[in-house]
Structure formats: C-alpha cells, structure tokens
Design a protein around this motif. Structure first.
Motif, short mmCIF file in Angstrom:
data_model
loop_
_atom_site.label_atom_id
_atom_site.label_comp_id
_atom_site.label_asym_id
_atom_site.label_seq_id
_atom_site.Cartn_x
_atom_site.Cartn_y
_atom_site.Cartn_z
N ASP A 79 1.05 -1.56 0.14
CA ASP A 79 0.23 0.02 0.06
C ASP A 79 0.49 1.73 -0.05
OD1 ASP A 79 -2.07 -1.59 -0.12
OD2 ASP A 79 -2.64 -1.28 2.55
N PHE A 80 2.43 1.53 0.31
CA PHE A 80 3.01 2.16 0.06
C PHE A 80 3.99 2.48 -1.05
CE2 PHE A 80 2.16 0.60 4.68
CZ PHE A 80 1.70 1.46 4.31
N ILE A 81 3.69 1.87 -2.10
CA ILE A 81 4.01 1.78 -3.41
C ILE A 81 3.89 3.30 -4.10
CG2 ILE A 81 4.64 0.56 -5.76
CD1 ILE A 81 4.00 -2.12 -4.34
N VAL A 82 5.05 3.63 -4.76
CA VAL A 82 4.59 4.85 -5.40
C VAL A 82 4.64 4.28 -6.75
CG1 VAL A 82 5.99 6.79 -6.32
CG2 VAL A 82 6.55 6.44 -4.74
N ASP A 83 3.63 4.34 -7.39
CA ASP A 83 2.78 3.66 -8.64
C ASP A 83 3.94 3.43 -9.67
OD1 ASP A 83 1.69 1.58 -6.73
OD2 ASP A 83 -0.54 2.55 -6.63
N GLU A 84 3.33 4.85 -9.17
CA GLU A 84 3.72 5.95 -11.01
C GLU A 84 5.64 5.81 -11.42
OE1 GLU A 84 3.77 8.79 -7.55
OE2 GLU A 84 2.79 6.86 -8.68
N LEU A 85 6.00 4.75 -10.21
CA LEU A 85 7.84 4.91 -10.53
C LEU A 85 7.79 2.84 -10.41
CD1 LEU A 85 9.36 7.38 -8.35
CD2 LEU A 85 9.26 7.72 -10.15
N HIS A 87 7.32 0.84 -12.76
CA HIS A 87 7.02 0.19 -14.33
C HIS A 87 7.01 -0.87 -14.13
CE1 HIS A 87 7.56 4.16 -14.65
NE2 HIS A 87 9.03 4.37 -14.19
N ALA A 88 7.71 -1.75 -13.17
CA ALA A 88 7.75 -3.71 -13.50
C ALA A 88 6.48 -3.94 -12.98
CB ALA A 88 9.15 -3.90 -13.35
N ASN A 89 5.52 -3.07 -12.22
CA ASN A 89 4.90 -4.02 -11.33
C ASN A 89 5.58 -5.02 -10.47
OD1 ASN A 89 1.95 -3.67 -10.56
ND2 ASN A 89 1.90 -5.17 -11.54
N LEU A 90 5.84 -4.67 -9.41
CA LEU A 90 7.02 -5.29 -8.62
C LEU A 90 6.72 -5.50 -6.80
CD1 LEU A 90 10.60 -5.00 -9.50
CD2 LEU A 90 9.40 -7.12 -10.26
N ARG A 91 6.64 -6.17 -6.27
CA ARG A 91 6.13 -6.64 -4.54
C ARG A 91 6.94 -5.84 -4.33
NH1 ARG A 91 2.64 -11.44 -2.45
NH2 ARG A 91 2.94 -11.34 -0.49
N PRO A 92 7.22 -5.01 -3.08
CA PRO A 92 8.15 -5.02 -2.30
C PRO A 92 9.29 -6.47 -1.01
CG PRO A 92 6.82 -3.92 -1.74
CD PRO A 92 6.21 -4.67 -2.75
N SER A 93 9.93 -6.16 -1.31
CA SER A 93 10.69 -7.31 -0.29
C SER A 93 9.89 -6.62 1.49
CB SER A 93 11.95 -7.13 0.06
OG SER A 93 12.22 -8.04 1.47
N ILE A 94 9.46 -9.22 1.89
CA ILE A 94 9.37 -9.19 2.90
C ILE A 94 9.75 -8.42 4.24
CG2 ILE A 94 8.35 -10.88 2.09
CD1 ILE A 94 10.31 -12.84 3.75
N GLU A 95 11.13 -7.97 3.49
CA GLU A 95 11.86 -7.34 5.26
C GLU A 95 12.03 -5.65 4.56
OE1 GLU A 95 14.66 -10.76 6.42
OE2 GLU A 95 14.65 -10.04 4.14
#
Length: 352
Positions: A79-85, A87-95
């Motif tokens: 929920d804290f991803i900067v969506d516009e940056l 580009h690869a639609n990745l998910r942050p590390s679990i850490e």
C-alpha cells in the motif's frame, strides 16, 4: 539519485554472484532519499540487478507510521508503493519494514554463510561480538535473536535503532550492514565479512556412478553444482544438517525434511515412505559418503539453497551444539503467504 541507484545495482550484483554471501532470491538492499525508499523486490535475485528491474519505490514516512501503529499493511508494504515509479509492477521485499526502520540511508542484508555458521552455534554470539570488536572497532553492532522475517524481525530491530548500529547480526538468518553511501556500505561489507570468515572443510569427491545408478528412472537427479555433494561427503557437517533447519530460506526452498539413502535404503523406499505418510517427497536427498541427489523439478533457487547448506555446515566445528529452528518456527515459515508468493515467483522464473 539515478547514479546512486546504479551504484546500488552494482553492489547488488557483487553480493548476488558470491555464493558465500547471497543465494538465489535471498538478501535485499535499499536506499532512502527524499522520502522514498528503493528496496529490492520480493522473489527477485540480487545477481540479476544489472539485467532486470529488481527495485521497488516505497513511501518511507507512511510505512514507518504503519509500523509504529502495528498496522497490518506494513507487513507486505504494497500500500506504500509509489505506483508511477513501479514500472515492472513489483512487490516489495518481505523485509521492507526493517529497511525503513534503520536510519542510515543505505542498507544491505544478505545471508553470509560465515555469519550463519558462527551464529547458529549455541552461545556463538560471544565469539561474533569479540571478532567484530577486534577487527572493526569503529563500527557499532547489535545482535538480534531469531524471529520470523517481516514485522516480527522489524519489531526486534526497532529495539536497537536508537543506537544507530552499522551492523546487525541476525541469529539463524544472516547479517545487515548499513551506512551513509553505497560505497561506504560496500567497504564495510568487505571488512565485516573478512572479520567473520571461518575455514571450510573440503571433503573427497562424490561417487557419481553410485548416484547415477541410485537415481536412474526416479524423480531425482544429480546436482549441477558439484560442491553440493560436500553435504553428504563431510560426515560432521552431515550430522549437523540432519539435526534440523538452521535458517528460514532452507525451509522455504528445501522443505522440512532431508531424505537419506544408502545401499539398503533406496529411492524407492523414500517414495513408499512419502506415500504412506502423506508427506511430499524430500527435495534434497543425501547418501552418506556417496553424494547428494535433488528432486528433478527443484528450481535453480532451490539448488542454490542446497549449496548454501553445504557451505554453512562445512564451516561449523565438528560436534558443535547448534540452535535449530523450532518446529513451530518452521511451520510459521511454511504457512506464511509472503513466502508462498516468493516460492511461486521462483517456480515462474524456472519456467521462463
């Protein structure tokens, strides 16, 4: 910032291509600038940093607020991803959470086999403390007891962040090294890993003909990485490996059971035992004094974890008393959605 990200990618590549420091999708790095933290994406490999997009931008301040409020959203940090940056639609590390908590702008976390080998030994913290105090006295360090990666680990790290540690040694897990710049962190990695280096035993070569005959027509194969055989050829290390799981990625990529075969216990025996117990086939099988076999569909990520295990146990002194993960800790990892996601990415990468 683009230059700093490029430098971080180069550091990631160096870490990711050194099997003694990072294995497969393990480890993560980050840099925080101007309210945004770029952190490695879940399931990606540091070794691929120069050829693929592996970094995700996350808004630091709202993530820290979520961690402080014990908001469940802090676990995945999506929920804290900067969506516009992104580009690869990745998910942050679990850490991602602990990267945000650490105050230094550049953070590298990796599964250094020398560190793991030292900190899984009961009371090994005293030796680790002495080595760091002796070889890198200018750096502040903290020792963190084992807890599940993600929010539980972040909460444990939160207890020491006011001391601004440059090094955090994670029991049964690995190490974190932080600093003000990528170059500073890179330099500290070299110093710290040299301080914690420990000799490795190099046993005799595996019996390939015996292994090929044992695996013929079965669901198993010989490993591509021949040094994985050291796991079965080093009697002291094998005894330690069979005692239980030593760190999270072993559970995630290799499962909770190591199979054992010999001249009388065959692969067919393992198949029958798995069928009768309702348990999956072991992904890793050892034949003491002969070598190692892997499940045929084991991914490259799984194979690197088998090599990691061989690297760790051949560095632990013979007869050492170890602190293994408890059964409930293993179950916690096996049933965790974030790790199931990482396994799914690993399988998808293998198909590609």
């Amino acid at each position: 910032m683009s230059g700093e990200l490029e430098a971080l990618k180069k550091l990631s590549f160096r870490l990711g291509t050194d099997i003694t420091r990072t294995q497969g999708a393990g480890g993560n790095v980050s840099v925080k600038r101007n309210g945004v933290m770029w952190v490695k994406a879940s399931g990606t490999w540091l070794a691929h940093a120069l050829e693929r997009d592996i970094m995700v931008p996350v808004k630091t301040k709202p993530l820290l607020a979520a961690i402080a409020a014990r908001d469940d959203r802090a676990e995945k940090a999506t929920d804290f991803i900067v969506d516009e940056l992104n580009h690869a639609n990745l998910r942050p590390s679990i850490e991602t959470s602990f990267h945000a908590l650490i105050r230094q702008p550049v953070v590298a976390h990796f599964h250094c086999v020398n560190t793991i080998a030292r900190c899984v030994v009961e009371n090994g913290e005293a030796e680790v403390s002495a080595l760091l105090a002796s070889f890198v006295p200018e750096l502040r360090f903290a020792l963190i007891p084992y807890c599940r990666p993600g929010i539980p680990l972040a909460q444990e790290i939160a207890k020491v962040v006011d001391r601004d540690p440059d090094i955090l040694v994670l029991q049964n897990h690995g190490i974190i090294i932080a600093g003000q710049s990528v170059d500073e962190v890179g330099d500290r990695i070299e110093k710290v890993t040299a301080a914690l280096a420990t000799p490795r035993r190099h046993p005799s070569n595996a019996d390939h003909p015996w292994l090929e005959e044992a695996a013929e027509g079965s669901a198993y194969r010989l490993p591509v990485d021949l040094q994985i055989h050291d796991l079965a050829m080093d009697a002291a290390g094998l005894e330690l490996a069979l005692g239980g799981a030593l760190y999270p990625d072993h559970i995630i990529f290799l499962g909770r059971t190591i199979g054992v075969i010999n001249d009388t216990i065959t692969i067919e025996t393992l198949l029958k035992e798995s069928a009768s117990s309702g348990q999956p086939l072991p992904k890793l099988v050892v034949a003491p004094g002969k070598g190692t076999l892997l499940l045929r569909d084991l991914t490259a990520g799984g194979e690197t974890m088998a090599r990691c295990l061989a690297e760790v146990v051949t560095r632990i002194p013979e007869g050492a008393q170890l602190s293994y993960l408890r059964a409930e800790q293993e179950a916690e990892l096996s049933n965790w959605e974030a790790e199931q996601y990482r396994q799914a990415l690993d399988r998808e990468m293998a198909r590609q």
